[in-house]
Design a protein around this motif. Structure first.
Motif, PDB file in Angstrom:
ATOM      1  N   GLU A   1     -53.452  37.417  23.461  1.00  0.00           N
ATOM      2  CA  GLU A   1     -54.511  36.437  23.267  1.00  0.00           C
ATOM      3  C   GLU A   1     -55.709  36.778  24.144  1.00  0.00           C
ATOM      4  O   GLU A   1     -55.639  37.605  25.047  1.00  0.00           O
ATOM      5  CB  GLU A   1     -53.985  35.037  23.561  1.00  0.00           C
ATOM      6  N   ALA A   2     -56.827  36.099  23.883  1.00  0.00           N
ATOM      7  CA  ALA A   2     -58.094  36.427  24.528  1.00  0.00           C
ATOM      8  C   ALA A   2     -58.012  36.393  26.049  1.00  0.00           C
ATOM      9  O   ALA A   2     -58.575  37.263  26.724  1.00  0.00           O
ATOM     10  CB  ALA A   2     -59.179  35.466  24.040  1.00  0.00           C
ATOM     11  N   ALA A   3     -57.312  35.415  26.610  1.00  0.00           N
ATOM     12  CA  ALA A   3     -57.249  35.284  28.068  1.00  0.00           C
ATOM     13  C   ALA A   3     -56.604  36.500  28.709  1.00  0.00           C
ATOM     14  O   ALA A   3     -57.058  36.976  29.759  1.00  0.00           O
ATOM     15  CB  ALA A   3     -56.491  34.014  28.442  1.00  0.00           C
ATOM     16  N   LYS A   4     -55.554  37.011  28.095  1.00  0.00           N
ATOM     17  CA  LYS A   4     -54.864  38.187  28.629  1.00  0.00           C
ATOM     18  C   LYS A   4     -55.778  39.408  28.595  1.00  0.00           C
ATOM     19  O   LYS A   4     -55.883  40.160  29.578  1.00  0.00           O
ATOM     20  CB  LYS A   4     -53.605  38.454  27.813  1.00  0.00           C
ATOM     21  N   VAL A   5     -56.440  39.631  27.463  1.00  0.00           N
ATOM     22  CA  VAL A   5     -57.333  40.784  27.329  1.00  0.00           C
ATOM     23  C   VAL A   5     -58.494  40.670  28.309  1.00  0.00           C
ATOM     24  O   VAL A   5     -58.877  41.654  28.963  1.00  0.00           O
ATOM     25  CB  VAL A   5     -57.850  40.909  25.885  1.00  0.00           C
ATOM     26  N   ALA A   6     -59.061  39.471  28.435  1.00  0.00           N
ATOM     27  CA  ALA A   6     -60.178  39.264  29.359  1.00  0.00           C
ATOM     28  C   ALA A   6     -59.773  39.579  30.796  1.00  0.00           C
ATOM     29  O   ALA A   6     -60.541  40.188  31.553  1.00  0.00           O
ATOM     30  CB  ALA A   6     -60.686  37.830  29.250  1.00  0.00           C
ATOM     31  N   GLN A   7     -58.569  39.189  31.177  1.00  0.00           N
ATOM     32  CA  GLN A   7     -58.086  39.468  32.534  1.00  0.00           C
ATOM     33  C   GLN A   7     -58.001  40.965  32.790  1.00  0.00           C
ATOM     34  O   GLN A   7     -58.387  41.443  33.860  1.00  0.00           O
ATOM     35  CB  GLN A   7     -56.717  38.829  32.741  1.00  0.00           C
ATOM     36  N   VAL A   8     -57.494  41.701  31.803  1.00  0.00           N
ATOM     37  CA  VAL A   8     -57.389  43.154  31.948  1.00  0.00           C
ATOM     38  C   VAL A   8     -58.770  43.780  32.090  1.00  0.00           C
ATOM     39  O   VAL A   8     -59.002  44.638  32.955  1.00  0.00           O
ATOM     40  CB  VAL A   8     -56.642  43.767  30.751  1.00  0.00           C
ATOM     41  N   LEU A   9     -59.705  43.356  31.262  1.00  0.00           N
ATOM     42  CA  LEU A   9     -61.058  43.909  31.319  1.00  0.00           C
ATOM     43  C   LEU A   9     -61.728  43.599  32.656  1.00  0.00           C
ATOM     44  O   LEU A   9     -62.384  44.456  33.249  1.00  0.00           O
ATOM     45  CB  LEU A   9     -61.890  43.366  30.164  1.00  0.00           C
TER      46      LEU A   9
ATOM     47  N   LEU B   1     -63.107  34.013  20.760  1.00  0.00           N
ATOM     48  CA  LEU B   1     -63.137  33.468  22.115  1.00  0.00           C
ATOM     49  C   LEU B   1     -63.409  34.535  23.174  1.00  0.00           C
ATOM     50  O   LEU B   1     -64.009  34.250  24.216  1.00  0.00           O
ATOM     51  CB  LEU B   1     -61.792  32.786  22.406  1.00  0.00           C
ATOM     52  N   LEU B   2     -62.997  35.749  22.912  1.00  0.00           N
ATOM     53  CA  LEU B   2     -62.997  36.789  23.935  1.00  0.00           C
ATOM     54  C   LEU B   2     -64.339  36.997  24.634  1.00  0.00           C
ATOM     55  O   LEU B   2     -64.390  37.043  25.878  1.00  0.00           O
ATOM     56  CB  LEU B   2     -62.485  38.102  23.325  1.00  0.00           C
ATOM     57  N   PRO B   3     -65.471  37.119  23.919  1.00  0.00           N
ATOM     58  CA  PRO B   3     -66.740  37.347  24.630  1.00  0.00           C
ATOM     59  C   PRO B   3     -67.143  36.183  25.535  1.00  0.00           C
ATOM     60  O   PRO B   3     -67.989  36.354  26.421  1.00  0.00           O
ATOM     61  CB  PRO B   3     -67.751  37.538  23.486  1.00  0.00           C
ATOM     62  N   ARG B   4     -66.552  35.010  25.322  1.00  0.00           N
ATOM     63  CA  ARG B   4     -66.871  33.860  26.171  1.00  0.00           C
ATOM     64  C   ARG B   4     -66.046  33.850  27.446  1.00  0.00           C
ATOM     65  O   ARG B   4     -66.353  33.116  28.391  1.00  0.00           O
ATOM     66  CB  ARG B   4     -66.644  32.567  25.380  1.00  0.00           C
TER      67      ARG B   4
ATOM     68  N   THR C   1     -65.167  36.812  29.157  1.00  0.00           N
ATOM     69  CA  THR C   1     -65.486  37.958  30.010  1.00  0.00           C
ATOM     70  C   THR C   1     -66.886  38.455  29.709  1.00  0.00           C
ATOM     71  O   THR C   1     -67.306  38.489  28.544  1.00  0.00           O
ATOM     72  CB  THR C   1     -64.478  39.105  29.816  1.00  0.00           C
ATOM     73  N   ASP C   2     -67.596  38.840  30.763  1.00  0.00           N
ATOM     74  CA  ASP C   2     -68.934  39.396  30.542  1.00  0.00           C
ATOM     75  C   ASP C   2     -68.890  40.882  30.253  1.00  0.00           C
ATOM     76  O   ASP C   2     -69.934  41.535  30.134  1.00  0.00           O
ATOM     77  CB  ASP C   2     -69.842  39.113  31.741  1.00  0.00           C
ATOM     78  N   ARG C   3     -67.685  41.419  30.086  1.00  0.00           N
ATOM     79  CA  ARG C   3     -67.529  42.837  29.754  1.00  0.00           C
ATOM     80  C   ARG C   3     -67.788  43.113  28.279  1.00  0.00           C
ATOM     81  O   ARG C   3     -67.947  44.261  27.874  1.00  0.00           O
ATOM     82  CB  ARG C   3     -66.105  43.296  30.102  1.00  0.00           C
ATOM     83  N   LEU C   4     -67.792  42.065  27.468  1.00  0.00           N
ATOM     84  CA  LEU C   4     -68.016  42.198  26.026  1.00  0.00           C
ATOM     85  C   LEU C   4     -69.136  41.262  25.603  1.00  0.00           C
ATOM     86  O   LEU C   4     -69.136  40.080  25.952  1.00  0.00           O
ATOM     87  CB  LEU C   4     -66.741  41.853  25.243  1.00  0.00           C
ATOM     88  N   THR C   5     -70.074  41.817  24.832  1.00  0.00           N
ATOM     89  CA  THR C   5     -71.202  41.017  24.354  1.00  0.00           C
ATOM     90  C   THR C   5     -71.375  41.226  22.866  1.00  0.00           C
ATOM     91  O   THR C   5     -71.566  42.362  22.404  1.00  0.00           O
ATOM     92  CB  THR C   5     -72.501  41.413  25.081  1.00  0.00           C
ATOM     93  N   GLU C   6     -71.291  40.137  22.111  1.00  0.00           N
ATOM     94  CA  GLU C   6     -71.472  40.201  20.661  1.00  0.00           C
ATOM     95  C   GLU C   6     -72.825  40.828  20.341  1.00  0.00           C
ATOM     96  O   GLU C   6     -73.854  40.462  20.911  1.00  0.00           O
ATOM     97  CB  GLU C   6     -71.394  38.805  20.052  1.00  0.00           C
ATOM     98  N   GLY C   7     -72.802  41.802  19.422  1.00  0.00           N
ATOM     99  CA  GLY C   7     -74.031  42.469  19.020  1.00  0.00           C
ATOM    100  C   GLY C   7     -74.381  43.674  19.863  1.00  0.00           C
ATOM    101  O   GLY C   7     -75.282  44.435  19.502  1.00  0.00           O
TER     102      GLY C   7
END
Length: 312
Positions: free
Chosen positions: A229-237, A269-272, A274-280
């Motif tokens: 899920e998004a929270a897990k991926v965000a933590q890794v990033l 949810l993921l881009p919200r 972590t600031d490591r990913l930005t839509e666009g």
């Protein structure tokens, strides 16, 4: 024992209807067989038309496809040495004096190294790549389609857990083989991983969350509900801020009752988180009318390789 239980518990989500993921799929008695059935549906002309016809024709003197065998281990099993097969697309004019990017393209739960059809001149993957290259849309690069099960038994009803062990094979065996036998850029900035369904899960769980030091471009096409899920991926990033994600592309069919609920919820949810990913910029979520089928996955491939090949 504890780790095995956790992996099994996560994996079984895919085959119990995923009701908590807003999926409402009428599974048959054998849910794996049903997933395989969906993967094997023929692609309709309307689905193919999503990719311009000019990119679906054979190119004279285009790239070549090689069939390789490399040494690995039975990571989900006894750990004994074994031989694995994979298919390799080499662009037209492949030149050993040059360096090439590499895309590791993963199959779904019912497939193997041949599920993407990368076998001969009729391969849609080959046609797309040849046309993108000859038209100057992308820089030429290499594609590898391996068997994503790191276990010996080919029966998908028995070895779906072997999908979760592929990270060891990728790191220890496949990437080293490609870098030693082909003229590749042997660094993360020039590697990509993408896949359909269970291959999308591997892209997220293994590519991003285990192999971020090896890979920087990612494509998840109808990622299986067992994807993190998004929270897990965000933590890794966030823990790996020195390892940038050059691009993370996601696509899923809105009528996909297996993957849409989980994939859409996590990706949106993921881009919200972590600031490591930005839509666009280095992230894209795309939803398209369609189901759990190659109409979506071929389109996902077409869109993703244009990014990885240099045309965002």
């Amino acid at each position: 024992m504890k780790r095995t239980f956790i992996i099994f518990s996560i994996a079984t989500i895919l085959f119990t209807g995923c009701k908590n993921k807003k999926t409402d799929f009428p599974f048959e008695a054998n849910p794996i067989s049903q997933a395989i059935k969906l993967e094997n549906q023929p692609v309709t002309k309307q689905q193919l038309d999503r990719i311009p016809e000019a990119y679906r024709v054979i190119v004279k003197d285009g790239g070549t496809i090689e069939h390789i065998t490399y040494e690995s281990k039975n990571y989900y099993g006894d750990g004994q040495t074994k031989e694995k097969k994979a298919n390799v697309y080499l662009p037209a004019g492949y030149d050993k004096s040059k360096k090439y990017k590499v895309l590791y393209l993963m199959h779904g739960i019912g497939g193997d190294e041949n599920e993407w059809g990368m076998k001969d001149e009729q391969s849609l993957i080959k046609k797309i790549m040849d046309n993108l290259t000859v038209k100057g849309d992308i820089e030429p690069f290499i594609i590898v389609t391996p068997n994503g099960r790191s276990g010996s038994d080919p029966n998908p009803n028995k070895t779906y857990l072997a999908f979760y062990k592929f990270g060891e094979e990728l790191r220890n065996d496949l990437i080293p083989y490609m870098d030693s036998h082909y003229s590749t850029y042997a660094d993360r900035d020039h590697r990509a991983m993408a896949g359909l369904s269970m291959g999308g899960m591997q892209t997220i769980n293994i590519g991003i969350c285990e192999c971020l030091d090896l890979i920087s471009y990612f494509g998840a096409f109808s990622a299986a509900p067992t994807s993190y899920e998004a929270a897990k991926v965000a933590q890794v990033l966030d823990r790996n801020e020195k390892l940038p994600v050059h691009y993370f592309y996601n696509i899923c069919g809105t009528e996909d009752s297996i993957a849409y609920g989980a994939h859409a919820a996590a990706a949106k949810l993921l881009p919200r988180l972590t600031d490591r990913l930005t839509e666009g910029e280095n992230f894209r979520w795309q939803e398209q009318g369609g189901g759990h089928d190659f109409g979506i996955w071929n389109l996902g491939f077409y869109n993703f390789v244009k990014v990885f090949g240099g045309n965002k």
